[in-house]
Design a protein around this motif. Structure first.
Motif, PDB file in Angstrom:
ATOM      1  N   ALA A 128       6.466  14.355  26.948  1.00 29.39           N
ATOM      2  CA  ALA A 128       6.838  15.760  27.869  1.00 29.39           C
ATOM      3  C   ALA A 128       6.531  15.295  29.630  1.00 29.39           C
ATOM      4  N   LEU A 129       5.722  14.616  30.558  1.00 30.27           N
ATOM      5  CA  LEU A 129       5.504  14.373  32.079  1.00 30.27           C
ATOM      6  C   LEU A 129       6.873  13.677  32.278  1.00 30.27           C
ATOM      7  N   ALA A 130       7.410  12.714  30.749  1.00 34.62           N
ATOM      8  CA  ALA A 130       8.654  12.114  31.356  1.00 34.62           C
ATOM      9  C   ALA A 130       9.860  13.034  31.817  1.00 34.62           C
ATOM     10  N   VAL A 131       9.716  13.688  30.682  1.00 35.31           N
ATOM     11  CA  VAL A 131      10.738  14.998  30.868  1.00 35.31           C
ATOM     12  C   VAL A 131      10.584  16.175  32.554  1.00 35.31           C
ATOM     13  N   LEU A 132       9.487  16.445  32.726  1.00 34.93           N
ATOM     14  CA  LEU A 132       8.792  16.904  33.830  1.00 34.93           C
ATOM     15  C   LEU A 132       9.765  15.802  35.184  1.00 34.93           C
ATOM     16  N   GLY A 133       9.446  14.776  35.265  1.00 38.93           N
ATOM     17  CA  GLY A 133      10.242  13.399  36.425  1.00 38.93           C
ATOM     18  C   GLY A 133      11.439  14.263  36.263  1.00 38.93           C
ATOM     19  N   VAL A 134      12.320  13.431  35.201  1.00 36.69           N
ATOM     20  CA  VAL A 134      13.133  13.158  35.122  1.00 36.69           C
ATOM     21  C   VAL A 134      13.818  14.780  35.585  1.00 36.69           C
ATOM     22  N   ALA A 135      13.383  15.773  35.066  1.00 34.91           N
ATOM     23  CA  ALA A 135      13.744  16.848  35.828  1.00 34.91           C
ATOM     24  C   ALA A 135      13.910  17.077  37.177  1.00 34.91           C
ATOM     25  N   VAL A 136      12.960  17.045  37.385  1.00 29.81           N
ATOM     26  CA  VAL A 136      12.952  17.222  39.261  1.00 29.81           C
ATOM     27  C   VAL A 136      13.855  16.115  39.464  1.00 29.81           C
ATOM     28  N   LEU A 137      13.825  15.104  40.038  1.00 31.30           N
ATOM     29  CA  LEU A 137      15.160  13.703  39.817  1.00 31.30           C
ATOM     30  C   LEU A 137      16.350  14.459  39.649  1.00 31.30           C
ATOM     31  N   PHE A 138      16.364  14.739  38.409  1.00 27.60           N
ATOM     32  CA  PHE A 138      17.724  15.732  39.123  1.00 27.60           C
ATOM     33  C   PHE A 138      18.137  16.367  39.733  1.00 27.60           C
ATOM     34  N   VAL A 185      22.068  15.353  47.520  1.00 26.23           N
ATOM     35  CA  VAL A 185      22.210  14.084  47.573  1.00 26.23           C
ATOM     36  C   VAL A 185      24.267  14.380  47.639  1.00 26.23           C
ATOM     37  N   ASN A 186      24.625  13.235  48.670  1.00 29.95           N
ATOM     38  CA  ASN A 186      25.711  14.102  48.952  1.00 29.95           C
ATOM     39  C   ASN A 186      26.731  14.664  47.961  1.00 29.95           C
ATOM     40  N   ILE A 187      26.252  15.954  48.260  1.00 31.51           N
ATOM     41  CA  ILE A 187      26.956  17.459  47.888  1.00 31.51           C
ATOM     42  C   ILE A 187      28.266  17.775  47.286  1.00 31.51           C
ATOM     43  N   GLU A 188      28.439  17.514  45.755  1.00 28.94           N
ATOM     44  CA  GLU A 188      29.750  17.113  45.160  1.00 28.94           C
ATOM     45  C   GLU A 188      29.669  18.858  43.511  1.00 28.94           C
ATOM     46  N   LEU A 189      30.337  19.800  44.079  1.00 28.02           N
ATOM     47  CA  LEU A 189      30.251  21.469  44.117  1.00 28.02           C
ATOM     48  C   LEU A 189      29.918  20.970  41.717  1.00 28.02           C
ATOM     49  N   LEU A 190      31.567  19.606  41.568  1.00 21.37           N
ATOM     50  CA  LEU A 190      30.565  19.384  40.001  1.00 21.37           C
ATOM     51  C   LEU A 190      29.581  18.882  40.060  1.00 21.37           C
ATOM     52  N   ARG A 191      29.076  17.436  40.388  1.00 22.44           N
ATOM     53  CA  ARG A 191      28.339  16.831  40.054  1.00 22.44           C
ATOM     54  C   ARG A 191      26.899  17.654  40.885  1.00 22.44           C
ATOM     55  N   SER A 192      26.798  18.303  41.324  1.00 22.28           N
ATOM     56  CA  SER A 192      25.299  19.142  41.857  1.00 22.28           C
ATOM     57  C   SER A 192      25.214  19.982  40.916  1.00 22.28           C
ATOM     58  N   THR A 193      26.417  20.690  40.588  1.00 17.07           N
ATOM     59  CA  THR A 193      25.891  21.898  39.493  1.00 17.07           C
ATOM     60  C   THR A 193      25.489  21.454  38.958  1.00 17.07           C
ATOM     61  N   VAL A 194      26.090  20.306  38.057  1.00 24.48           N
ATOM     62  CA  VAL A 194      25.814  19.527  36.771  1.00 24.48           C
ATOM     63  C   VAL A 194      24.307  18.981  36.502  1.00 24.48           C
ATOM     64  N   LEU A 195      23.628  18.024  38.164  1.00 22.92           N
ATOM     65  CA  LEU A 195      22.896  17.704  37.825  1.00 22.92           C
ATOM     66  C   LEU A 195      21.678  18.673  38.084  1.00 22.92           C
ATOM     67  N   LEU A 196      22.315  20.009  38.778  1.00 25.31           N
ATOM     68  CA  LEU A 196      21.015  20.863  38.999  1.00 25.31           C
ATOM     69  C   LEU A 196      20.779  21.819  37.863  1.00 25.31           C
ATOM     70  N   ALA A 197      21.992  21.786  36.240  1.00 27.23           N
ATOM     71  CA  ALA A 197      21.698  23.059  35.405  1.00 27.23           C
ATOM     72  C   ALA A 197      20.636  21.608  34.394  1.00 27.23           C
ATOM     73  N   LEU A 198      21.048  20.173  34.525  1.00 27.29           N
ATOM     74  CA  LEU A 198      20.300  19.314  33.661  1.00 27.29           C
ATOM     75  C   LEU A 198      19.119  19.600  34.405  1.00 27.29           C
ATOM     76  N   GLY A 199      18.719  19.368  35.863  1.00 23.02           N
ATOM     77  CA  GLY A 199      16.922  19.456  36.107  1.00 23.02           C
ATOM     78  C   GLY A 199      16.329  20.810  35.156  1.00 23.02           C
ATOM     79  N   LEU A 200      17.645  22.095  35.962  1.00 24.64           N
ATOM     80  CA  LEU A 200      16.494  23.072  35.389  1.00 24.64           C
ATOM     81  C   LEU A 200      16.488  23.582  33.889  1.00 24.64           C
ATOM     82  N   LEU A 201      17.165  23.344  32.815  1.00 25.54           N
ATOM     83  CA  LEU A 201      16.753  23.380  31.931  1.00 25.54           C
ATOM     84  C   LEU A 201      16.165  22.275  31.131  1.00 25.54           C
TER      85      LEU A 201
END
Length: 476
Positions: free
Chosen positions: A217-227, A233-249
């Motif tokens: 559970a804590l590993a998932v939390l850490g990875v989510a916030v890092l996502f 960082v280095n804003i790109e529409l597709l990349r940033s959207t995917v990382l944000l969605a993965l982090g929230l999930l």
């Protein structure tokens, strides 16, 4: 009514027999953690001017809180395997290593590695301080010792931004971390010498089989916030959207994993169910924790860049929020149950008004208004926090009230970690991804606060629902 002589605390005797001296050294860990947690706000402008990496500022708090969350959860278990003295010494050394890496960093990524290690050491020191009180001191003086811990935490949080600004002003930002390296090493040595009682030198095995540590559970939390942080960082529409969605999930997955692990869960059941009193209170905690990160992370940087405000003055502004929180908490401490609904609702409105006010005050450079908004935001937390915390704990199932009590500050830390990462995304989208200058700071200043207003409104709506439910809950 006078306190019976047999129940009075003889502080001179506690000092003579060494108990109070041991407690002073133990409490130094609280000071190290709380001061370093808030100090970085006023150190950041000077550090960024030397190392660059303004696009990574949002990581500085997020990664520190992640380390503290994980180590804080682990420390209470480790004392069943390793002696309390060994744990305290190790935690202080880990903190010192992290601070030394920060002090000698030649790049922002290296600095963030140091912050992560610092967070691990600081979180463990805080958790072990509470364990130490229970293990080494008689139960009759626990209230006094926990009260001292609270006072030390408050003073440290108040003084952190001012200490950071003063060290940067008279020495350098590197010495801000170098001094804490020396203090932490001194604490490690002192703990090795002072914690010499049998209770501190031997491990205390649990009477029952220890439940498994919630690594997954804590590993998932850490990875989510890092996502989430990486998305900014280095804003790109597709990349940033995917990382944000993965982090929230990932955050959703973390709470799902925690709910399923009945023996190791960190939070009470149905904690985000808005149909329950506990759920409303927890959503309120999460919403306001996330939405109020921008001031501590970007306030000093924006004020110095846009208006040339001194670091000492920005430190005072940041400290005023914490001072207002504590002062208002003390002023309303004796408010009766009938006033609780009004105080909770008023506090939620004050917090939201503070966030909105910063969006106007910081771009326009009105220090008086910025200070007023800081006091408004901190005071809002001060008058509401004690009461909705009590309601959250009392509304939990009897078997989960201890978990609910510890879940409030834990959720607050998770909110700060996620909020600082999200603030980094907002700031970089608004302009910091291309560098730091007055023009980009002017573009970022209003957006980094206004972006969180919708989440603050969620907190207000939960406060309204919480207040509306109180008469029904009390009569149930």
């Amino acid at each position: 009514m006078a306190q019976p002589a047999s129940e009075r605390v003889d502080w001179r005797d506690l000092w003579t027999n060494g108990d109070l001296a041991r407690f002073c050294f133990i409490s130094l860990g609280i000071l190290l953690h709380a001061t370093n947690e808030t100090m970085v706000a006023t150190v950041m402008p000077a550090m960024v001017s030397e190392l660059s990496g303004v696009e990574l500022i949002g990581w500085s708090l997020a990664i520190y809180e992640l380390g503290a969350i994980v180590s804080g959860a682990a420390a209470g278990r480790l004392v069943s395997y390793v002696s309390l003295r060994t744990n305290m010494v190790a935690a202080a050394v880990i903190f010192a290593i992290g601070a030394l890496i920060c002090a000698t960093a030649i790049s922002m990524p290296m600095f963030l590695v140091g912050r992560l290690i610092e967070g691990v050491g600081g979180g463990a020191l805080v958790s072990l301080a509470f364990v130490t009180v229970e293990r080494l001191f008689p139960a009759r003086i626990w209230p006094q010792l926990f009260g001292i811990i609270s006072a030390i935490w408050g003073v440290s949080a108040f003084s952190g931004p001012l200490i950071g600004a003063a060290i940067v002003h008279f020495l350098s930002w590197r010495w801000a971390f170098g001094i804490f390296t020396l203090i932490a090493l001194g604490m490690a040595l002192a703990c090795n010498l002072v914690l010499n009682s049998p209770e501190a030198r031997r491990r205390v095995p649990s009477l029952e089989a220890l439940p498994p540590f919630p690594y997954a559970a804590l590993a998932v939390l850490g990875v989510a916030v890092l996502f989430i942080a990486s998305a900014g960082v280095n804003i790109e529409l597709l990349r940033s959207t995917v990382l944000l969605a993965l982090g929230l999930l990932g955050l959703v997955a973390f709470f799902q994993l925690d709910r399923r692990n009945a023996r190791t869960h960190l939070f009470p059941s149905r904690m985000f169910d808005a149909r329950t009193t506990l759920g409303r209170g927890m959503i309120m905690v999460g919403a306001f924790s996330v939405s109020t990160c921008s001031l501590a992370i970007y306030g000093p940087l924006l004020l110095t860049t846009l208006h040339g405000v001194s670091l000492l003055m920005t430190g005072f502004v940041i400290a005023s929020e914490a001072i207002a929180w504590s002062v208002m908490s003390m002023l309303v401490a004796n408010a009766g149950p009938r006033r609780e609904p009004f105080l909770i609702f008023t506090g939620a409105l004050m917090i939201t008004a503070g966030i909105a006010g910063f969006a106007f005050a910081i771009p326009n450079g009105s220090l008086a208004l910025v200070l007023g908004c800081a006091i408004l935001q901190g005071g809002g937390f001060g008058i509401a926090w004690p009461f909705f915390t009590r309601i959250i704990v009392s509304s939990a199932a009897p078997t989960e009230r201890t978990i609910a009590a510890s879940a409030v500050p834990t959720l607050q830390r998770i909110g700060y970690a996620a909020g600082s990462a999200l603030a980094g995304i907002v700031a970089n989208v608004a302009g910091f991804s291309i560098g730091l200058d007055r023009e980009t700071a002017a573009a970022v200043a209003p957006v980094v606060f206004l972006a969180f207003l919708p989440l603050a409104f969620v907190g207000v709506s939960m406060a309204v629902a919480l207040v509306a439910s109180l008469p029904r809950d009390k009569s149930a």
